[in-house]
Design a protein around this motif. Structure first.
Motif, PDB file in Angstrom:
ATOM      1  N   GLN A  24      12.063   0.607   3.345  1.00 29.38           N
ATOM      2  CA  GLN A  24      10.757   1.103   2.924  1.00 29.38           C
ATOM      3  C   GLN A  24       9.768   1.092   4.090  1.00 29.38           C
ATOM      4  O   GLN A  24       8.965   2.021   4.254  1.00 29.38           O
ATOM      5  CB  GLN A  24      10.227   0.223   1.780  1.00 29.38           C
ATOM      6  CG  GLN A  24       9.022   0.780   1.063  1.00 29.38           C
ATOM      7  CD  GLN A  24       9.404   1.911   0.113  1.00 29.38           C
ATOM      8  OE1 GLN A  24      10.573   2.120  -0.153  1.00 29.38           O
ATOM      9  NE2 GLN A  24       8.420   2.623  -0.392  1.00 29.38           N
ATOM     10  N   THR A  27      10.537   3.960   6.397  1.00 29.48           N
ATOM     11  CA  THR A  27      10.091   5.209   5.765  1.00 29.48           C
ATOM     12  C   THR A  27       8.585   5.379   5.897  1.00 29.48           C
ATOM     13  O   THR A  27       8.090   6.467   6.214  1.00 29.48           O
ATOM     14  CB  THR A  27      10.494   5.225   4.288  1.00 29.48           C
ATOM     15  OG1 THR A  27      11.907   5.097   4.179  1.00 29.48           O
ATOM     16  CG2 THR A  27      10.043   6.507   3.612  1.00 29.48           C
ATOM     17  N   PHE A 181       2.196   4.803  -4.581  1.00 37.77           N
ATOM     18  CA  PHE A 181       3.490   5.320  -5.018  1.00 37.77           C
ATOM     19  C   PHE A 181       4.632   4.626  -4.269  1.00 37.77           C
ATOM     20  O   PHE A 181       5.728   4.467  -4.805  1.00 37.77           O
ATOM     21  CB  PHE A 181       3.564   6.836  -4.807  1.00 37.77           C
ATOM     22  CG  PHE A 181       3.881   7.264  -3.414  1.00 37.77           C
ATOM     23  CD1 PHE A 181       5.196   7.421  -3.010  1.00 37.77           C
ATOM     24  CD2 PHE A 181       2.861   7.498  -2.494  1.00 37.77           C
ATOM     25  CE1 PHE A 181       5.489   7.817  -1.719  1.00 37.77           C
ATOM     26  CE2 PHE A 181       3.156   7.883  -1.206  1.00 37.77           C
ATOM     27  CZ  PHE A 181       4.470   8.046  -0.814  1.00 37.77           C
ATOM     28  N   ALA A 182       4.376   4.206  -3.010  1.00 38.03           N
ATOM     29  CA  ALA A 182       5.421   3.494  -2.254  1.00 38.03           C
ATOM     30  C   ALA A 182       5.691   2.130  -2.879  1.00 38.03           C
ATOM     31  O   ALA A 182       6.841   1.698  -2.990  1.00 38.03           O
ATOM     32  CB  ALA A 182       5.005   3.343  -0.797  1.00 38.03           C
ATOM     33  N   LEU A 184       5.153   1.307  -6.028  1.00 33.61           N
ATOM     34  CA  LEU A 184       5.832   1.556  -7.301  1.00 33.61           C
ATOM     35  C   LEU A 184       7.290   1.932  -7.081  1.00 33.61           C
ATOM     36  O   LEU A 184       8.195   1.458  -7.791  1.00 33.61           O
ATOM     37  CB  LEU A 184       5.106   2.666  -8.053  1.00 33.61           C
ATOM     38  CG  LEU A 184       5.703   3.056  -9.422  1.00 33.61           C
ATOM     39  CD1 LEU A 184       5.676   1.860 -10.370  1.00 33.61           C
ATOM     40  CD2 LEU A 184       4.940   4.237 -10.007  1.00 33.61           C
ATOM     41  N   SER A 185       7.537   2.780  -6.079  1.00 28.03           N
ATOM     42  CA  SER A 185       8.906   3.190  -5.780  1.00 28.03           C
ATOM     43  C   SER A 185       9.752   1.994  -5.348  1.00 28.03           C
ATOM     44  O   SER A 185      10.898   1.843  -5.780  1.00 28.03           O
ATOM     45  CB  SER A 185       8.901   4.251  -4.675  1.00 28.03           C
ATOM     46  OG  SER A 185      10.212   4.541  -4.261  1.00 28.03           O
ATOM     47  N   PHE A 186       9.167   1.132  -4.512  1.00 29.31           N
ATOM     48  CA  PHE A 186       9.901  -0.063  -4.067  1.00 29.31           C
ATOM     49  C   PHE A 186      10.221  -0.975  -5.247  1.00 29.31           C
ATOM     50  O   PHE A 186      11.342  -1.483  -5.369  1.00 29.31           O
ATOM     51  CB  PHE A 186       9.072  -0.814  -3.028  1.00 29.31           C
ATOM     52  CG  PHE A 186       9.699  -2.103  -2.575  1.00 29.31           C
ATOM     53  CD1 PHE A 186      10.722  -2.100  -1.645  1.00 29.31           C
ATOM     54  CD2 PHE A 186       9.276  -3.319  -3.081  1.00 29.31           C
ATOM     55  CE1 PHE A 186      11.305  -3.282  -1.226  1.00 29.31           C
ATOM     56  CE2 PHE A 186       9.845  -4.502  -2.679  1.00 29.31           C
ATOM     57  CZ  PHE A 186      10.864  -4.482  -1.738  1.00 29.31           C
ATOM     58  N   LEU A 188      10.464  -0.217  -8.497  1.00 32.58           N
ATOM     59  CA  LEU A 188      11.468   0.369  -9.396  1.00 32.58           C
ATOM     60  C   LEU A 188      12.851   0.345  -8.774  1.00 32.58           C
ATOM     61  O   LEU A 188      13.843   0.018  -9.445  1.00 32.58           O
ATOM     62  CB  LEU A 188      11.065   1.801  -9.740  1.00 32.58           C
ATOM     63  CG  LEU A 188       9.822   1.956 -10.627  1.00 32.58           C
ATOM     64  CD1 LEU A 188       9.479   3.426 -10.805  1.00 32.58           C
ATOM     65  CD2 LEU A 188      10.024   1.288 -11.984  1.00 32.58           C
ATOM     66  N   SER A 189      12.943   0.693  -7.490  1.00 34.66           N
ATOM     67  CA  SER A 189      14.256   0.692  -6.825  1.00 34.66           C
ATOM     68  C   SER A 189      14.845  -0.704  -6.806  1.00 34.66           C
ATOM     69  O   SER A 189      16.024  -0.904  -7.134  1.00 34.66           O
ATOM     70  CB  SER A 189      14.118   1.230  -5.397  1.00 34.66           C
ATOM     71  OG  SER A 189      13.610   2.542  -5.396  1.00 34.66           O
TER      72      SER A 189
END
Length: 463
Positions: A24, A27, A181-182, A184-186, A188-189
């Motif tokens: 992450q 990215t 969003f990063a 949240l994405s982290f 959830l992943s």
């Protein structure tokens, strides 16, 4: 080291989280770089578009309005100025010609005069820019949030009358941002991956390993150990199968050895009894006593061998008890007793009858060869330790380990007339190893021998 998780599950979870965090982070760094390029391109497009518009106005307006047009075009980020000399005093550093091409595209097709452009990194300088008026300087300070400017774009465009329109703009790198969003994405992943790992993969891998560790902890010489069920990945199943085969081989080897000893001892009893009866019929007193003594000695050896065999074959269940109370009961049961130094409470799981036999062997040796036995116990580093010390002659250092071999006796330090037949310490070590413990002998600095017996603590005590 305390911060490093000991559990395989936690180690894999931490490794997955660390890998996700690194991925992450990489990215975000790449996205930040792309965002910097996009902002730089956007500001460059803004500056070139305004420059083309100003050139178009200046070309069509009277000369007395030129200064007013330039002042109206100035902003906190872009400064316009008409001069006799170009600010960019060399050929354009715009390697790909994109800035120049963009300006020419915005102007008339017949615009053929020189356009110079340069964009470069500059040393950080304090805000505001020196050429701004007080009002614009304040706006610029608020716009830049008090940060330093690092990128500069300069344009010089030749005008029809021979003058140059010089355009200068400076802008900062956008501040690093952690977008929501990063996060949240982290989250959830990580949640989905850990859920799949923990409830499926880790459970399939670590649960068979935990059962294997428990079976290995309980593994002893007695028959009837648990047969583990094959489950999990193929590597874990192969490990479980290998353990089951090893356990079966150990049981068969111990059983064969025990059966041989027991059969030999049992078969020798009958001829020894017959020899004893016949020796009583010998008329010569000296010969009769000698034969009887030899037969009795052989009978004692047979009994020791049978006791050794029973020690290997016993399948007594374990019981949880307080080590101090167990040693106190044993002291009261022994005819000569011994000195017991009481310590703190230590909980162990052991086979009472087998452990009494092991402790009695060592304590009686200490009393026989060292006049008295002194017993202490304690919890040392998560292990129950029993020390049995005497004041005897001790044992030569090279022989401290050899005395545990069956039928080994040390003639130089222990008289044959006072002892057994060299099986007591072998039986003791076998019993302790069946408890996942051990016994070690060492000479005391001030004289005498010390036997150190170790036992694992009870599972509840270890937690």
């Amino acid at each position: 080291m305390r911060l490093v998780p000991q559990s395989l599950r936690l180690q894999i979870v931490c490794l997955v989280l660390a890998a996700l965090a690194v991925a992450q982070g990489v990215t975000l760094v790449l996205l930040e770089d792309q965002r910097n390029l996009a902002v730089r391109a956007a500001i460059g497009d803004e500056a070139t578009g305004r420059a083309a518009n100003v050139v178009r106005l200046i070309e069509k307006a009277p000369a007395n309005l030129h200064e007013q047009i330039v002042r109206a075009a100035n902003s906190p980020l872009v400064r316009f100025e008409i001069g006799a000399d170009p600010v960019v005093d060399h050929v354009s550093h715009d390697a790909r010609g994109t800035t120049e091409a963009r300006i020419r595209a915005l102007l008339d097709d017949d615009f053929s005069r020189e356009i110079r452009a340069e964009m470069h990194e500059i040393d950080s300088s304090a805000l505001p820019l020196p050429y701004l008026e007080p009002g614009m300087a304040e706006q610029h300070r608020e716009l830049m949030r008090g940060q330093m400017l690092t990128v500069e774009l300069e344009l010089s465009i030749a005008l029809a009358g021979g003058d140059w329109l010089n355009v200068s703009t400076r802008f900062e790198r956008p501040p690093f941002q952690w977008p929501r969003f990063a996060t949240l994405s982290f989250g959830l992943s990580a949640g989905f991956i850990l859920l799949a790992l923990f409830w499926y993969f880790l459970a399939r891998v670590t649960e068979p390993l935990r059962l294997l560790a428990e079976a290995a902890e309980k593994l002893g010489p007695e028959q009837g150990g648990p047969v583990l069920i094959n489950s999990g990945p193929c590597e874990v199943r192969e490990l479980v199968q290998a353990f089951n085969r090893m356990q079966d081989r150990i049981f068969r080897l111990v059983a064969e050895r025990t059966h041989i000893l027991a059969a030999m001892g049992h078969d020798l009893r009958s001829p020894l009894t017959a020899m004893r009866v016949r020796s009583e019929l010998v008329e010569d007193d000296e010969t009769r006593e000698s034969l009887i003594a030899s037969v009795e000695e052989m009978q004692h050896m047979v009994e020791e061998a049978l006791s050794f065999a029973r020690g290997l074959a016993d399948a007594e269940p374990e019981q949880r008890c307080d080590l101090g109370a167990f040693l106190e009961t044993l002291r009261q049961d022994m005819p000569n007793g011994y000195v017991l130094n009481h310590g703190s409470s230590v909980k162990v799981s052991l086979r009472p009858n087998a452990m009494r036999r092991a402790l009695r062997n060592v304590i009686e040796n200490a009393q026989r060869y060292g006049t008295e036995a002194e017993v202490t116990y304690a919890n040392e580093g998560g292990t129950a330790v029993i020390r049995i010390c005497d004041r005897g002659p001790g044992i030569a250092e090279p022989e401290l380990e050899r005395v545990f071999d069956p039928f080994v006796r040390l003639e130089t330090s222990r008289a044959r007339a006072t002892g057994g037949y060299g099986l007591g310490l072998s039986i003791t070590r076998g019993i302790l190893q069946a408890h996942n413990g051990d016994i070690v002998l060492s000479n005391r600095p001030d004289g005498g021998l010390c036997a150190t017996l170790t036992l694992p603590l009870d599972a509840a005590e270890r937690r």
